[in-house]
Structures are given as structure tokens and as C-alpha cells.
Design an enzyme around this catalytic site. Structure first.
Site, PDB file in Angstrom:
ATOM      1  N   GLY A 144       0.831  -1.194   0.000  1.00 45.96           N
ATOM      2  CA  GLY A 144       0.000   0.000   0.000  1.00 45.96           C
ATOM      3  C   GLY A 144       0.870   1.251   0.000  1.00 45.96           C
ATOM      4  O   GLY A 144       0.561   2.248  -0.647  1.00 45.96           O
ATOM      5  N   THR A 145       1.964   1.163   0.724  1.00 43.48           N
ATOM      6  CA  THR A 145       2.891   2.297   0.790  1.00 43.48           C
ATOM      7  C   THR A 145       3.429   2.630  -0.601  1.00 43.48           C
ATOM      8  O   THR A 145       3.472   3.800  -0.999  1.00 43.48           O
ATOM      9  CB  THR A 145       4.061   1.953   1.743  1.00 43.48           C
ATOM     10  OG1 THR A 145       3.522   1.719   3.048  1.00 43.48           O
ATOM     11  CG2 THR A 145       5.082   3.073   1.798  1.00 43.48           C
ATOM     12  N   ASN A 161      -7.239   4.681   9.023  1.00 45.80           N
ATOM     13  CA  ASN A 161      -6.717   3.473   9.648  1.00 45.80           C
ATOM     14  C   ASN A 161      -6.799   3.466  11.162  1.00 45.80           C
ATOM     15  O   ASN A 161      -6.706   2.422  11.780  1.00 45.80           O
ATOM     16  CB  ASN A 161      -5.268   3.251   9.210  1.00 45.80           C
ATOM     17  CG  ASN A 161      -4.436   4.505   9.305  1.00 45.80           C
ATOM     18  OD1 ASN A 161      -4.690   5.488   8.611  1.00 45.80           O
ATOM     19  ND2 ASN A 161      -3.466   4.496  10.190  1.00 45.80           N
ATOM     20  N   GLN A 188      -7.329   0.575   3.928  1.00 50.04           N
ATOM     21  CA  GLN A 188      -8.115   0.078   5.066  1.00 50.04           C
ATOM     22  C   GLN A 188      -9.530  -0.307   4.652  1.00 50.04           C
ATOM     23  O   GLN A 188     -10.176  -1.131   5.290  1.00 50.04           O
ATOM     24  CB  GLN A 188      -8.198   1.143   6.163  1.00 50.04           C
ATOM     25  CG  GLN A 188      -6.973   1.249   7.028  1.00 50.04           C
ATOM     26  CD  GLN A 188      -6.734   0.018   7.888  1.00 50.04           C
ATOM     27  OE1 GLN A 188      -7.661  -0.688   8.273  1.00 50.04           O
ATOM     28  NE2 GLN A 188      -5.483  -0.248   8.181  1.00 50.04           N
ATOM     29  N   SER A 213      -3.910  -2.737  -0.605  1.00 41.75           N
ATOM     30  CA  SER A 213      -2.837  -3.560  -0.057  1.00 41.75           C
ATOM     31  C   SER A 213      -3.391  -4.941   0.294  1.00 41.75           C
ATOM     32  O   SER A 213      -4.463  -5.051   0.877  1.00 41.75           O
ATOM     33  CB  SER A 213      -2.246  -2.897   1.190  1.00 41.75           C
ATOM     34  OG  SER A 213      -1.261  -3.727   1.753  1.00 41.75           O
ATOM     35  N   GLY A 214      -2.644  -5.979  -0.075  1.00 45.22           N
ATOM     36  CA  GLY A 214      -3.134  -7.345   0.119  1.00 45.22           C
ATOM     37  C   GLY A 214      -3.266  -7.774   1.572  1.00 45.22           C
ATOM     38  O   GLY A 214      -4.227  -8.444   1.945  1.00 45.22           O
ATOM     39  N   HIS A 215      -2.307  -7.350   2.415  1.00 48.41           N
ATOM     40  CA  HIS A 215      -2.286  -7.935   3.752  1.00 48.41           C
ATOM     41  C   HIS A 215      -3.369  -7.414   4.683  1.00 48.41           C
ATOM     42  O   HIS A 215      -3.501  -7.891   5.806  1.00 48.41           O
ATOM     43  CB  HIS A 215      -0.895  -7.827   4.385  1.00 48.41           C
ATOM     44  CG  HIS A 215      -0.498  -6.460   4.862  1.00 48.41           C
ATOM     45  ND1 HIS A 215      -0.611  -6.082   6.177  1.00 48.41           N
ATOM     46  CD2 HIS A 215       0.035  -5.407   4.207  1.00 48.41           C
ATOM     47  CE1 HIS A 215      -0.152  -4.843   6.294  1.00 48.41           C
ATOM     48  NE2 HIS A 215       0.241  -4.411   5.115  1.00 48.41           N
ATOM     49  N   THR A 219      10.345  -7.921 -12.207  1.00 48.73           N
ATOM     50  CA  THR A 219       9.621  -9.168 -12.443  1.00 48.73           C
ATOM     51  C   THR A 219       8.485  -9.308 -11.434  1.00 48.73           C
ATOM     52  O   THR A 219       8.676  -9.097 -10.236  1.00 48.73           O
ATOM     53  CB  THR A 219      10.590 -10.364 -12.349  1.00 48.73           C
ATOM     54  OG1 THR A 219      11.580 -10.199 -13.360  1.00 48.73           O
ATOM     55  CG2 THR A 219       9.870 -11.684 -12.544  1.00 48.73           C
ATOM     56  N   CYS A 264       5.640   6.940  22.303  1.00 48.22           N
ATOM     57  CA  CYS A 264       6.455   7.769  23.175  1.00 48.22           C
ATOM     58  C   CYS A 264       7.881   7.302  23.020  1.00 48.22           C
ATOM     59  O   CYS A 264       8.210   6.190  23.371  1.00 48.22           O
ATOM     60  CB  CYS A 264       6.001   7.611  24.620  1.00 48.22           C
ATOM     61  SG  CYS A 264       7.045   8.429  25.809  1.00 48.22           S
TER      62      CYS A 264
HETATM   63  C1  LIG Z   1      -4.613   3.658   5.300  1.00 50.67           C
HETATM   64  C2  LIG Z   1      -3.347   2.917   4.999  1.00 50.67           C
HETATM   65  N1  LIG Z   1      -2.625   3.264   3.937  1.00 50.67           N
HETATM   66  C3  LIG Z   1      -1.487   2.627   3.623  1.00 50.67           C
HETATM   67  C4  LIG Z   1      -0.996   1.598   4.391  1.00 50.67           C
HETATM   68  C5  LIG Z   1       0.293   0.943   4.014  1.00 50.67           C
HETATM   69  O1  LIG Z   1       0.113  -0.322   3.442  1.00 50.67           O
HETATM   70  P1  LIG Z   1       1.309  -1.375   3.441  1.00 50.67           P
HETATM   71  O2  LIG Z   1       1.426  -1.890   4.840  1.00 50.67           O
HETATM   72  O3  LIG Z   1       0.896  -2.436   2.478  1.00 50.67           O
HETATM   73  O4  LIG Z   1       2.535  -0.657   3.013  1.00 50.67           O
HETATM   74  C6  LIG Z   1      -1.727   1.206   5.520  1.00 50.67           C
HETATM   75  C7  LIG Z   1      -1.217   0.125   6.382  1.00 50.67           C
HETATM   76  O5  LIG Z   1      -1.117   0.268   7.576  1.00 50.67           O
HETATM   77  C8  LIG Z   1      -2.924   1.880   5.824  1.00 50.67           C
HETATM   78  O6  LIG Z   1      -3.649   1.551   6.895  1.00 50.67           O
END
Ligand SMILES: Cc1ncc(COP(=O)(O)O)c(C=O)c1O
Lengths: 405, 120
Positions: free
Chosen positions: A72-73, A152, A186, A206-208, A244, A332
Site C-alpha cells: 500500500g505504501t 486506519n 483500510q 494492499s493485500g495484507h 519481475t 512515546c
Molecule cells: C490507510 C493505509 N494506507 C497505507 C498503508 C500501508 O500499506 P502497506 O502496509 O501495504 O505498506 C496502511 C497500512 O497500515 C494503511 O492503513
């Protein structure tokens, strides 16, 4: 054995056994490179194509509108940098919200340091961006609006379709170089998503977060939208993301997307019922709690609660020692407090921001799981309050106000 | 990430609460992160007879409060004044470096309490 309850599905989900089964052949005998011409390659290519179709169906897109990426990042990086760099000749202004995921916040910050201007829209106490604020923020040199579909930490669902409507109006007025991205990482698998209805140009997945493994994501790019690739040196993903293809992960993502689409309504109904039962239980058993985020406009699996007088991390460890996994938004470190920017953006005071804990359910969370948490949580909160000077002070003030008791 | 002793103190804090007849009470806070620690001591003939704490903040701050009351109960005021951050860290089995400020806050609060005691 002690019970273990995982209520951190917003951080990541377990891999569905059906997904593991689907991907296993691609970790063993079906190892071909999709770019190879021979049968091994064709086998892999067919699997990638099929997965692309399945992920596209989850969001109502065309398969060729999807780019597989590593997370996702990466999807967020590709969307924001890809558009910003491509559109730079037309303007360098970006609009975003104050409660984006760090992977959006970080990219915007980096662009800011390189000369882009970024407007960060506030959210109301309910965690929602105001469409009027978006309208007011648009300038002639605005090239990108990036606002998440669902948050999130608190799960609030932003008015994406309404913002898209604005964007289309702007385009009709001649503002042609304006694009709209939404981070749906999310949201996917927890609410129905249709890119035509949302009207966005780009959307991250994002898959996970939906029972596929970590390390696979996708960016939806509406047909006709051009962006500058961030990974160069290969023709994969129609020249938009070199490297790839991660065939087993892509297959897994496809299977997970298929299951999410088929089971979506049942999952939503189940999670929402349990989440609401959990929140009712907390409200009955624990005093001085604040529920964060809009009550209705939010994802069905998530509950974010601030416990007054205590700090979230102590509660997290306490629960962890009793087998319950949750998370906090604050960190913190080295004496500097970083109370969750999301909770702070709601206008909550620092104590409430530090006392915020996120409980996120999954498709397989059970009634027994919730009952166990409702049994353990009040004691954990109470034990931390007993040692809190803030709590003792509040008790003292309360006693003063009602001396008869 | 944390030691067994640490977890034990977090879930079963020792000497939590207030004292009915304290010789001194001080409350210190870390100005940067907002963590708070309150120490109450009852001292008789130069010896700490009883110590109680209240704490708000990240887990190491809570645990340091609990541990320091155990360490100083029964000590002479002079011996208590000699306790260092390292003594505290040894006792609780170490802390991640980014949480060191919790031990510093505990020692600081103790010093302040003992100073105030001498001043009275
Ligand atoms: C709203 C949101 N965007 C992006 C991400 C990032 O996804 P990834 O963990 O696949 O990099 C997350 C994951 O915590 C998320 O909650």
C-alpha cells in the site's frame, strides 16, 4: 491454555488458508517468469492476468487499470509522486487531509521539501473532511487531491464521491490538470468499493489487510491518466512499474480479492454486530471513555476508544499479557511525546489522544473473543487508573463536589 | 522487549496509592512527554518507613514508580539519596534506550522528595 484474541486486523490480517492454497503452486512447480515466451512463462502470465481480473472486480475497475506493486505504501508513493512529477509543468500544489496514513503524509512532506505546496485540510470532531473545505482549497495550480477513503485509526469514511463531483466540476471549468487519489488500503474488504461510483482517478490497495500475504499491493489508475513511473528499467505492468512480477503474491492477492467480494456482505454484517456489541459492553462497564470518530460513517470492524486518566501503551501491554492484541496510535520515544496525530486532529486533548486504543476485528472474530475482551478490559483499565495521579485527582474533585457521598 | 520483572510490576504495581500521614509528597512531570510521577514518603528517624507512588504515562514510567518504592522502603535517607539511574535499570532488567527518560524521572522525583525533606 490461555485464550488469544487478535483485535489488530487494521495492522494486518492472517492469511486465509484458501489463499495459501491458491498461491502454493506458484511457490513450487509453477515458477515461471511471466515475461518468458515458453510454457512456464505463459503459465505464470495467465495466473497474473487472472489475479488482475479478480482484483479489478473487487473495485469495479478494468484489469488494465491496475498496477501491481509491493505494498500500500508503494501504491501511495507511485500515485502521489507519479502524478506530482508528471503534472509539475501545470502546477505544484497538492491538497490532502490532516489524518492521512504516514505513507501519504511522508510523500507529501518530501514533495514539500522539493518545492511543492501542500494544503492539509483539518477534520471535524467526527473525523470527516468537509467538502466545502476542499472546494475552498482548490487553486489554479492544484494538480492533485489525495484524501483517504477510510482512516486506519478511527475508520471514518470520507465523502470521496462528493469530492470527485467537485473535481469534475473543476475540470468542466477548464482546470484540466487536476487529479484525485484515494488511499483505500483500510477500506478494501470492509466496505463495497466501486471506482465508477467513487469517481477517483487513482486508488491504493494492499493485500495484507484483506487476508493475503504482506508485500503485495495495487494501484488503480483510471484509463487515460498518465503518471511518471517510479521504478524504471523494465516493461512490466505496461511500463509503469518495472521488476519481475511477484507471481505467488499476485495470485494470493487475486484469490483474497475474490473471497472478499463473494463474502463482503456477510463479513460486514458479522463484524459490525460484534463491534457494536463490544462498544455497548465497554460503555456499560467502563466510565470516562470517549468513542472516537463518526458513529455511522465508519468501517464496520473498528472501534477507537480513549480511556481517560491512563495511557494507551500501558493498556496495550496489560492486554497483551492476557492474550489480547490491540494497538495505539501514539508512540512515546526518547522522551518526546507523539500523541496520535489523528486523534489530536479530532480536537481531543492530549490526555485523550494518549489514552486512545484501537480495537480492530476480523472476519473470523467470534462472540467468545469479544466476551473475553469485555471481561478482561475493565480490570486492565481499572488497575491502571488506580495508579494514575490524574484519576486520583479527579476522584478527589468529585468527592469535593458531592460531600454527602 | 520488556523483562519479566517489568511485566510483573506493570500488572501488579507495588505500593500504589497515597499515604495517610506522609512526611513529604512530590509530583514531577517530564515537560517534554508529559509523563508524571508522584512519590509520597513517610520518614521516621532518618529512615524511609513507607513509600507510595502514583504514575501516568508510558509503561516504563509506571514500572519505575513501582520499583523505586520497593527499593527505597526501609532505606536510610542517606542511602536512598545515593541511588542512581543505573541501580534502577539494573533492578528492572534494563530499558530500551528510547525509554531511559522514565528512569531519569523516577530518580529525579526521589531526589526532589529527599531535598524537600531536608529543607523542612
Ligand atoms: C490507510 C493505509 N494506507 C497505507 C498503508 C500501508 O500499506 P502497506 O502496509 O501495504 O505498506 C496502511 C497500512 O497500515 C494503511 O492503513
Amino acid at each position: 491454555m490461555k485464550r488469544r484474541v487478535y483485535l489488530d486486523h487494521s495492522a494486518t490480517t492472517p492469511i486465509d488458508p484458501r489463499v495459501v492454497e491458491a498461491m502454493l503452486p506458484y511457490l513450487t512447480e509453477k515458477f515461471g517468469n511471466p515475461s518468458s515466451v515458453h510454457l512456464f512463462g505463459q503459465e505464470a502470465r495467465a495466473a497474473v492476468d487472472r489475479a488482475r481480473q479478480l482484483v479489478a472486480e473487487l473495485i469495479g475497475a478494468q484489469p488494465q487499470e491496475l498496477i501491481f506493486v509491493s505494498s500500500g505504501t508503494e501504491a501511495n508513493n507511485l500515485a502521489i509522486r507519479g502524478i506530482a512529477e508528471r503534472a509539475a509543468p501545470y502546477g505544484r500544489h497538492i491538497i490532502t487531509s490532516a489524518i492521512e496514513h504516514p505513507s501519504v503524509r511522508g510523500v507529501c512532506q518530501a514533495l514539500e521539501q522539493r518545492g511543492w505546496e501542500v494544503t492539509r485540510l483539518p477534520v471535524g470532531e467526527d473525523g470527516l473532511v468537509r467538502v466545502e473545505d476542499v472546494r475552498a482549497a482548490i487553486r489554479p495550480d492544484t494538480v492533485l487531491i489525495t484524501i483517504m477513503l477510510a482512516n486506519n485509526e478511527i475508520g471514518t469514511i470520507q465523502p470521496i464521491a462528493e469530492i470527485s463531483h467537485l473535481v469534475r466540476e473543476e475540470r468542466q471549468r477548464g482546470h484540466r490538470h487536476l487529479w484525485f487519489h484515494t488511499d483505500a488500503v483500510q477500506a478494501a474488504g470492509r466496505m463495497a468499493i466501486n471506482v465508477a461510483e467513487l469517481g477517483c482517478d487513482l486508488l491504493s490497495l494492499s493485500g495484507h489487510k484483506l487476508y493475503a500475504p504482506k508485500g503485495i499491493g495495487a494501484l488503480y489508475v483510471r484509463r487515460g491518466v498518465q503518471l511518471a513511473p517510479q521504478m524504471l528499467g523494465g516493461h512490466q505492468e505496461r511500463d509503469r512499474r518495472a521488476g519481475t512480477e511477484a507471481v505467488p503474491l499476485i495470485v494470493a492477492f487475486g484469490k483474497a480479492a475474490e473471497l472478499a467480494r463473494q463474502e463482503l456482505d456477510a463479513r460486514i454484517e458479522r463484524m459490525r454486530a460484534l463491534r457494536d456489541r463490544f462498544e455497548r459492553g465497554v460503555a456499560e462497564r467502563i466510565t470516562d471513555v470517549v468513542f472516537n470518530g463518526h458513529r455511522e460513517r465508519r468501517l464496520p470492524h473498528l472501534s477507537n476508544i480513549s480511556f481517560r486518566y491512563i495511557e494507551g501503551e500501558g493498556l496495550l501491554i496489560n492486554l497483551d499479557l492476557q492474550g489480547i492484541a490491540v494497538s495505539t496510535g501514539s508512540a512515546c520515544s526518547s522522551g518526546t511525546l507523539e500523541p496520535s496525530p489523528v486523534i489530536r486532529a479530532l480536537g481531543r486533548d492530549e490526555e485523550l489522544a494518549r489514552g486512545a486504543v484501537r480495537f480492530s476485528l476480523g472476519k473470523d472474530t467470534s462472540e467468545e473473543d469479544i466476551d473475553y475482551v469485555l471481561e478482561v478490559l475493565p480490570q486492565a483499565v481499572e488497575s491502571l487508573r488506580r495508579i494514575s495521579p490524574l484519576y486520583h485527582r479527579a476522584l478527589g474533585e468529585r468527592a469535593e463536589r458531592s460531600p454527602s457521598n | 522487549m520488556y523483562s519479566e520483572i517489568f511485566k510483573d510490576h506493570l500488572t501488579h504495581p507495588r505500593n500504589a496509592g497515597e499515604l495517610a500521614d506522609p512526611s513529604v509528597v512530590v509530583e514531577e512531570s517530564n515537560p517534554i512527554c508529559g509523563d508524571r510521577l508522584r512519590l509520597a514518603l513517610r520518614v521516621c528517624e532518618g529512615r524511609i518507613e513507607e513509600a507510595r507512588f502514583l504514575a501516568y504515562g508510558c509503561p516504563p514510567t509506571l514500572v519505575c514508580g513501582s520499583i523505586i518504592t520497593e527499593m527505597i522502603a526501609g532505606l536510610s535517607v542517606q542511602d536512598a539519596a545515593r541511588l542512581t539511574r543505573q541501580d534502577l535499570l539494573d533492578k528492572l532488567g534494563g530499558l530500551p534506550s528510547r525509554k531511559m527518560h522514565a528512569a531519569a524521572l523516577a530518580i529525579e522525583t526521589l531526589r526532589l522528595a529527599l531535598e524537600r525533606l531536608r529543607g523542612d
